[in-house]
Write an enzyme that holds these catalytic residues in place. Structure first.
Site, PDB file in Angstrom:
ATOM      1  N   VAL A  65       0.786  -1.268  -0.029  1.00 48.52           N
ATOM      2  CA  VAL A  65      -0.217   0.024  -0.087  1.00 48.52           C
ATOM      3  C   VAL A  65       0.962   1.275   0.045  1.00 48.52           C
ATOM      4  O   VAL A  65       0.220   2.358  -0.170  1.00 48.52           O
ATOM      5  CB  VAL A  65      -0.841   0.011   1.137  1.00 48.52           C
ATOM      6  CG1 VAL A  65      -1.855  -1.067   1.011  1.00 48.52           C
ATOM      7  CG2 VAL A  65      -0.337   0.189   2.600  1.00 48.52           C
ATOM      8  N   ASN A  91      -7.177  -1.063   6.448  1.00 52.05           N
ATOM      9  CA  ASN A  91      -6.900  -1.835   7.669  1.00 52.05           C
ATOM     10  C   ASN A  91      -5.311  -2.115   7.892  1.00 52.05           C
ATOM     11  O   ASN A  91      -4.954  -2.125   9.042  1.00 52.05           O
ATOM     12  CB  ASN A  91      -7.587  -3.215   7.816  1.00 52.05           C
ATOM     13  CG  ASN A  91      -6.914  -3.910   8.708  1.00 52.05           C
ATOM     14  OD1 ASN A  91      -7.176  -4.174   9.958  1.00 52.05           O
ATOM     15  ND2 ASN A  91      -5.946  -5.047   8.324  1.00 52.05           N
ATOM     16  N   SER A 152      -7.192   4.265  16.001  1.00 57.37           N
ATOM     17  CA  SER A 152      -6.570   3.659  17.307  1.00 57.37           C
ATOM     18  C   SER A 152      -7.089   4.481  18.283  1.00 57.37           C
ATOM     19  O   SER A 152      -7.008   5.616  18.164  1.00 57.37           O
ATOM     20  CB  SER A 152      -5.144   3.262  17.243  1.00 57.37           C
ATOM     21  OG  SER A 152      -4.829   2.900  18.528  1.00 57.37           O
ATOM     22  N   TYR A 165       3.237   5.923  15.274  1.00 55.69           N
ATOM     23  CA  TYR A 165       2.103   5.246  15.638  1.00 55.69           C
ATOM     24  C   TYR A 165       1.010   6.184  15.777  1.00 55.69           C
ATOM     25  O   TYR A 165      -0.107   6.286  14.980  1.00 55.69           O
ATOM     26  CB  TYR A 165       2.299   4.013  16.418  1.00 55.69           C
ATOM     27  CG  TYR A 165       0.827   3.117  16.135  1.00 55.69           C
ATOM     28  CD1 TYR A 165       1.046   2.241  14.922  1.00 55.69           C
ATOM     29  CD2 TYR A 165      -0.215   3.086  16.970  1.00 55.69           C
ATOM     30  CE1 TYR A 165      -0.367   1.446  14.866  1.00 55.69           C
ATOM     31  CE2 TYR A 165      -1.162   2.281  16.823  1.00 55.69           C
ATOM     32  CZ  TYR A 165      -1.440   1.406  15.843  1.00 55.69           C
ATOM     33  OH  TYR A 165      -2.351   0.739  15.802  1.00 55.69           O
ATOM     34  N   ALA A 167       0.936   9.506  15.659  1.00 53.91           N
ATOM     35  CA  ALA A 167       0.882  10.442  14.541  1.00 53.91           C
ATOM     36  C   ALA A 167       0.198  10.038  13.317  1.00 53.91           C
ATOM     37  O   ALA A 167      -0.899  10.414  12.644  1.00 53.91           O
ATOM     38  CB  ALA A 167       2.216  10.994  14.198  1.00 53.91           C
ATOM     39  N   SER A 168       0.498   8.682  12.872  1.00 49.63           N
ATOM     40  CA  SER A 168      -0.086   8.141  11.807  1.00 49.63           C
ATOM     41  C   SER A 168      -1.854   7.901  12.055  1.00 49.63           C
ATOM     42  O   SER A 168      -2.756   8.172  11.329  1.00 49.63           O
ATOM     43  CB  SER A 168       0.271   6.776  11.269  1.00 49.63           C
ATOM     44  OG  SER A 168       0.155   5.767  12.453  1.00 49.63           O
ATOM     45  N   LYS A 169      -2.248   7.496  13.242  1.00 48.77           N
ATOM     46  CA  LYS A 169      -3.503   7.024  13.802  1.00 48.77           C
ATOM     47  C   LYS A 169      -4.214   8.373  13.939  1.00 48.77           C
ATOM     48  O   LYS A 169      -5.538   8.464  13.513  1.00 48.77           O
ATOM     49  CB  LYS A 169      -3.667   6.278  14.769  1.00 48.77           C
ATOM     50  CG  LYS A 169      -2.952   4.779  14.521  1.00 48.77           C
ATOM     51  CD  LYS A 169      -3.612   4.145  13.473  1.00 48.77           C
ATOM     52  CE  LYS A 169      -3.058   2.889  12.991  1.00 48.77           C
ATOM     53  NZ  LYS A 169      -3.678   2.211  11.958  1.00 48.77           N
TER      54      LYS A 169
END
Length: 259
Positions: A65, A91, A152, A165, A167-169
């Site tokens: 992805v 996902n 999350s 993590y 920051a991404s979520k």
């Protein structure tokens, strides 16, 4: 049982080879959907076969992805095969934990590396962008569609040692709200799910003491199962949620940070 209205729908599930992605693919297949399992993990072949046995159709596509060209090609293949995309479940995700800066006895002993940052942002944020951009181009002309993004609970509240993590979520939540505004006029709903602690392969490597602490912070006093999250995606994709967009649904057992 609430009628989902999903029979025959074409569903793309990224990161569908294991964990929440696998459970999600099978949940949609059980509703009679045609499920495209996207992953770099070859176990996706087994999940696609299991989708057939669950009552739907399943095909595995090896897709990274983070690579826009691979995403575009896979989207074209799904459209050629089944005529379009009705539901996209973003996902796919990874973790590469580490403190921003780590000190011991007054001395700097480590930092979060560029590689840790780039890897997580690449899959968890850019990957969601790549997939949504590709699939939205298919959904808009058809005047319908559902896009579901994996955030999350830590994207809402933060978590020690997970700058990348979190920051991404958190970014996924922001993109979800933007896309709900932009795509709603075309009949496309966009929502996010924010899982709490879910029993997947990622957590299996953690010490029992850490897992017990996670459970103690969860009012329902258990960890989530992949199926718990899959059912949330199923509901958000169904006709029962036809007036829900721009939402972030927490599926976390009532988790309250700091309790």
């Amino acid at each position: 049982m609430i009628a989902t209205g999903l029979a025959g729908k074409v569903v793309v599930v990224t990161g569908g080879a294991a964990g929440i992605g696998k459970a999600t693919a099978l949940a949609f297949a059980a509703e009679g959907c045609r499920v495209a399992v996207w992953d770099v993990d070859p176990r996706g072949e087994e999940v696609a076969a299991a989708c057939q046995n669950a009552g739907g159709e399943g095909r595995f596509f090896r897709v990274d992805v983070t690579q826009a060209s691979e995403v575009e090609e896979a989207t074209s293949r799904v459209v050629s095969l089944w005529g379009g995309v009705d539901v996209l479940v973003n996902n796919a995700g990874i973790v590469r934990d580490g403190q921003l800066v780590k000190f011991k006895d007054g001395q700097l002993v480590g930092t979060m590396t560029d590689e840790q940052w780039e890897a997580v942002i690449g899959v968890n944020l850019r990957g969601v962008f790549n997939c949504t951009r590709a699939v939205a181009k298919v959904m808009v002309p058809r005047g319908r569609g559902v896009i579901l993004n994996a955030s999350s609970v830590v994207g809402l509240y933060g978590n020690f040692g997970q700058t990348n993590y979190v920051a991404s979520k958190a970014g996924v939540i922001g993109m979800t709200r933007v896309w709900a505004r932009e795509l709603g006029r075309y009949g496309i709903r966009v929502n996010a799910v924010a899982p709490g602690f879910v029993k997947t392969e990622i957590l299996a490597s953690m010490p029992p003491k850490v897992l017990d602490e996670m459970v103690s912070h969860t009012p329902l006093r258990r960890m989530g199962q992949p199926e718990d999250i899959a059912q949330a995606y199923l509901w958000l994709a169904s006709e029962a949620a036809s007036f829900v967009t721009g939402a972030v649904l927490s599926v976390d057992g009532g988790l309250v940070v700091g309790t």
